[in-house]
Design a protein around this motif. Sequence first.
Motif, PDB file in Angstrom:
ATOM      1  N   PRO A 289      -6.731  -2.052  10.961  1.00 39.88           N
ATOM      2  CA  PRO A 289      -7.074  -2.214   9.546  1.00 39.88           C
ATOM      3  C   PRO A 289      -5.881  -2.232   8.599  1.00 39.88           C
ATOM      4  N   ALA A 290      -4.640  -2.085   9.162  1.00 42.38           N
ATOM      5  CA  ALA A 290      -3.497  -1.914   8.257  1.00 42.38           C
ATOM      6  C   ALA A 290      -2.931  -3.232   7.722  1.00 42.38           C
ATOM      7  N   ILE A 291      -2.910  -4.260   8.574  1.00 45.78           N
ATOM      8  CA  ILE A 291      -2.073  -5.414   8.243  1.00 45.78           C
ATOM      9  C   ILE A 291      -2.491  -6.131   6.946  1.00 45.78           C
ATOM     10  N   THR A 292      -3.787  -6.379   6.786  1.00 43.11           N
ATOM     11  CA  THR A 292      -4.197  -7.128   5.588  1.00 43.11           C
ATOM     12  C   THR A 292      -3.922  -6.347   4.303  1.00 43.11           C
ATOM     13  N   PRO A 293      -4.366  -5.077   4.195  1.00 43.32           N
ATOM     14  CA  PRO A 293      -4.077  -4.374   2.935  1.00 43.32           C
ATOM     15  C   PRO A 293      -2.580  -4.226   2.642  1.00 43.32           C
ATOM     16  N   LEU A 294      -1.778  -4.017   3.687  1.00 39.80           N
ATOM     17  CA  LEU A 294      -0.335  -3.854   3.433  1.00 39.80           C
ATOM     18  C   LEU A 294       0.288  -5.175   2.988  1.00 39.80           C
ATOM     19  N   ARG A 295      -0.118  -6.261   3.627  1.00 37.08           N
ATOM     20  CA  ARG A 295       0.425  -7.574   3.209  1.00 37.08           C
ATOM     21  C   ARG A 295      -0.033  -7.907   1.785  1.00 37.08           C
ATOM     22  N   GLU A 296      -1.314  -7.617   1.515  1.00 38.11           N
ATOM     23  CA  GLU A 296      -1.822  -7.922   0.162  1.00 38.11           C
ATOM     24  C   GLU A 296      -1.065  -7.127  -0.894  1.00 38.11           C
ATOM     25  N   ARG A 297      -0.752  -5.884  -0.556  1.00 36.10           N
ATOM     26  CA  ARG A 297      -0.101  -5.041  -1.555  1.00 36.10           C
ATOM     27  C   ARG A 297       1.373  -5.394  -1.746  1.00 36.10           C
ATOM     28  N   PHE A 298       2.068  -5.732  -0.645  1.00 36.36           N
ATOM     29  CA  PHE A 298       3.528  -5.803  -0.743  1.00 36.36           C
ATOM     30  C   PHE A 298       4.138  -7.201  -0.720  1.00 36.36           C
ATOM     31  N   LEU A 299       3.366  -8.214  -0.397  1.00 36.42           N
ATOM     32  CA  LEU A 299       3.994  -9.532  -0.278  1.00 36.42           C
ATOM     33  C   LEU A 299       4.285 -10.162  -1.643  1.00 36.42           C
ATOM     34  N   GLY A 300       3.461  -9.872  -2.623  1.00 34.77           N
ATOM     35  CA  GLY A 300       3.626 -10.510  -3.930  1.00 34.77           C
ATOM     36  C   GLY A 300       4.831  -9.969  -4.682  1.00 34.77           C
TER      37      GLY A 300
END
Length: 459
Positions: free
Chosen positions: A307-318
Motif C-alpha cells: 500500500p505504500a508506493i502510490t501514496p508516497l509517489r502521489e505525495r512526493f513526486l510533484g
Amino acid sequence: MKEELLSQLAKIVGQDYVSNRPEELYLYSRDPGAQKPRRVDYVVMPKTVAEVQKIVMLANQEKIAITPMGAGLTLSALTVPLKGGIVLDMKRMDRIIEVNEASRYAVIEAGVTQAALRAYLEKNYPHLQHSTPESPPTATIVGNILIHGHGHLTPRYGVNSQMVNGMEVVLPTGEVCKLGSCSVSPQWFSRDPLPDLMGLFLGWLGTTGIVTKLSIQLFPKPSFRDLLIFSSDSVELIPEIISELSQINLLENCFIITQEKPKWAQHIFYIVVISGESEEEFETKKELHNRIFQKHQDKVAPVNEEPAITPLRERFLGVPPFAATAADFRKGGGFEYTGAILPIEVIPQAWQSGIEIAHKHELLYQLGIQLLPNGHSVMLAYSYPFNRADEEDFERARKALDDTNKLTLELGGVVWKPELTAQKLILEKMDANTRGLMDRIKKTLDPNGILNPGNWEVS
Ligand SMILES: Cc1cc2nc3c(=O)[nH]c(=O)nc-3n(C[C@H](O)[C@H](O)[C@H](O)COP(=O)(O)OP(=O)(O)OC[C@H]3O[C@@H](n4cnc5c(N)ncnc54)[C@H](O)[C@@H]3O)c2cc1C
C-alpha cells in the motif's frame, strides 16, 4: 486617537486598504498553528515602496508597532503581533519585475507568492524554476526566504536564503536601502563581493527592516525526474546513508519520513528525488543511488508495491510535494510542526525522542527529515496535528512543541522559525556576546523598537 491614526493610514494607502474592523482584524490576530490569538489594532495593505516608507515614518512618530506579513503561514505565529499595532500585509506588492534568463534570476516584490512565480515561469520560461517549499501555494517567496526556508532544490543548491542575489529594504527609520550588486549596478545578479548586509535581515523575523523587493536565483529545470523509494527500520543507519548520498552529491532532493498512521507508514522511508537533463545522466544517477541502498540490503529494501508506493509517489513526486496530507489526522483542521536544524550524528536520538514526545502527549507521531545542502545538516520536522475545536488537544500540541524545542536545543541543534517560547529558549542558551551584538544591531536599526517588537527580544 484610533480613528485619527486610521484616517492617516487611509491617506497613505486609500480607504479600501486599511481596516480596524473586528471581523477583518480577527483574521490577522491568529494563524493556522497552535499559538493563541493576539491583539491587532490595524491592518494596512501598501502597494508601493513610498507607501511603506510613509507608514514606517508614521509608526515612528506615533510609536506604534508594525508587523510585516507575507501569507502568515509559518505556523509559529510570527506575523501575529506580540504588542498590538499594525499588521503590514504585503500581498498587494505582487509584481514580478524582471526575469534575467542568462544570469538566471527573478526580481520580485514582497507579496509575490510561490504559486505566482511558478506559474509565471512555467508560462514564460519553462526551462527555469525556483526552489519551491512544501508550504501552501499562497506563501510568499520573501516570507519563506526571510525565515531561511527550504525548497525542493535545497539539498542540491542551498537553503532558500542562500539563493538571494539582492534586496531592497525599507529600514525601520524609513530610508530605502539596496543590498548586493543592485546597490552599484542596474543588475540584481550577485550577492558577492560586497560586505554581505543581507544577514541583517535574514532570520530576523521582520524585526530589522521591511523587504520590498528581492532577487532570487533560478535554476535549470531538468527534462527527467523521478523518485527512488526505500524502507528500513534502522534509525542508526540514517547518518551513514546521508553520508553516502552526499559522497556522490547527485540528488535533487531527499526526504526521510515516518508516521504512525496508516500502519504501513510506520517504517523509515527514504524518498530520493533524481533528475537529469539527458536520459543517460538520469539513468546513471538512478543506478548510483540504487547501489548505495543495495549495499545495505540487510537493513533496507526498495519500495515498489502497495500500500505504500502510490501514496508516497502521489505525495512526493510533484513540485511542490503535497505536505497537507500530514495535517488533519485528528479531523479538526489543526496542525503545527517545529523544525529542528540538526547535526547529522544526533539524528537517531532526535528521531526516537520525537516518537516518545508525541506518545507522552497522546499525539500521533509524524517525523520528516529534509536533507540540507550537501548533507552537512538536516531539518527534522516534528508535526503535531490537533483538533482545533478541542482546547485540551490544542494544549497537548503546544506542550509537545515545547518539549520538542527543548530536545532540539539539548541535542545541540537549533529551532527553525521559532515561535515566542522557542525564541526565549534559544536566547537563554545563546552566547552572551552574540546576544549583545543582536541587541546593538536592533537598537541601531530600529531606535524606537517599532518592527515586530517582542520577537528576538534580546533586552
Ligand atoms: C503544510 C505546510 C508545509 C510547509 N512546508 C514548508 C517547506 O517545505 N519549507 C519551508 O521553508 N517552509 C514550509 N512551511 C512553512 C511556511 O509556510 C513557509 O516557510 C512560508 O513560505 C512562509 O512564507 P509566508 O509568506 O507565510 O511568511 P510569513 O509567515 O508571512 O512571514 C515569515 C516571517 O517573515 C516576516 N516577513 C514577511 N514578509 C516580510 C517582509 N516583506 N519584510 C520583512 N519581514 C517580512 C514576518 O514578519 C515573519 O516573521 C510549511 C507550512 C505549511 C503550513
